[in-house]
Enzyme design. Structure first.
Site, mmCIF file in Angstrom:
data_model
loop_
_atom_site.group_PDB
_atom_site.id
_atom_site.type_symbol
_atom_site.label_atom_id
_atom_site.label_comp_id
_atom_site.label_asym_id
_atom_site.label_seq_id
_atom_site.Cartn_x
_atom_site.Cartn_y
_atom_site.Cartn_z
ATOM 1 N N VAL A 133 71.055 8.476 -30.334
ATOM 2 C CA VAL A 133 70.916 7.143 -29.751
ATOM 3 C C VAL A 133 72.008 6.272 -30.365
ATOM 4 C CG1 VAL A 133 69.433 5.117 -29.475
ATOM 5 C CG2 VAL A 133 68.415 7.408 -29.486
ATOM 6 N N CYS A 134 72.637 5.461 -29.542
ATOM 7 C CA CYS A 134 73.598 4.475 -30.029
ATOM 8 C C CYS A 134 74.730 5.165 -30.807
ATOM 9 C CB CYS A 134 72.856 3.432 -30.863
ATOM 10 S SG CYS A 134 73.725 1.875 -31.115
#
Length: 228
Positions: free
Chosen positions: A102-103
């Site tokens: 994520v991210c």
């Protein structure tokens, strides 16, 4: 009796807690799933906010996972050059069904050599860094390329996790979890991406993050020199 679905998420100093806790809330709603929070030691880990997180297992004790997930945050600047972390991810990736992030967690996967030749998503401020690791930056909330599944910035972690549940189990389970969480976004402003944010807001944010971006790029260049 079939073995439980094992999902592990990395915890580290200065992790963006929503990158982690959004997906963990989704994964923890899958019946029978084992969800592990993993770090070098079992001790409280400070996030990038007031929230402190406690790992549930260590690198040494972590079982082979079906899914390994790396969240993002400013702490990833240190992780991209942390060989203990990168070695752990490489070992887990060999046996995992899905390697995910994520991210800016995708930058850590890249530093471990796990995104070379793959399309990948990340936070909008870090898109250019992915290419240093041989990945193809992709502007999307969730990017699926074979068994690499990467989410965009922060709140995209929930989209990523629901997408992954639909693959691991089925769409009905993913939709049931979405309904349980009442995940029905209706933001009060349309400033959630650089394409839609007002010009002055985008300029303000770019000015604020410029020093952090410079540090991230420098750390990534050091890491990429070992990978590429």
């Amino acid at each position: 009796m079939s073995s439980p679905l094992r999902i592990g998420c990395l915890v580290f100093p200065r992790v963006t807690q929503l990158d982690l806790t959004g997906p963990v809330q989704v994964f923890s709603s899958v019946p029978g799933a084992e969800v592990h929070l993993i770090w070098k030691r079992i001790e409280p880990v400070p996030s990038d906010s007031v929230v402190t997180l406690t790992p549930t297992t260590t690198f040494a004790d972590c079982p082979q996972l079906d899914v390994i997930c790396v969240p993002g945050g400013f702490g990833t600047d240190a992780l991209v050059n942390d060989e203990e972390v990168l070695d752990f991810l490489r070992r887990q990736a060999e046996g995992a069904k899905y390697v995910t992030s994520v991210c800016t967690g995708s930058l850590v996967l890249g530093a471990a050599g796990l995104l070379k030749g793959y399309r990948a998503a990340t936070h909008w401020t870090a898109m250019e860094v992915l290419a240093l690791f041989g990945a193809t930056p992709t502007r999307t909330r969730v990017c699926i390329d074979r068994n690499r599944i990467t989410g965009g910035g922060v709140t995209a972690g929930i989209d990523f996790a629901l997408t992954l549940v639909s693959i691991l189990v089925d769409r009905t389970m993913a939709e049931a979890i979405q309904l349980r969480l009442e995940y029905n976004p209706a933001p009060p402003f349309n400033a959630g991406s650089p394409e839609t944010a007002p010009t002055e807001v985008l300029a303000l944010m770019k000015e604020r993050i410029a020093p952090a971006q410079a540090r991230r790029i420098e750390a990534a260049k050091r890491a990429a020199a070992r990978v590429m």
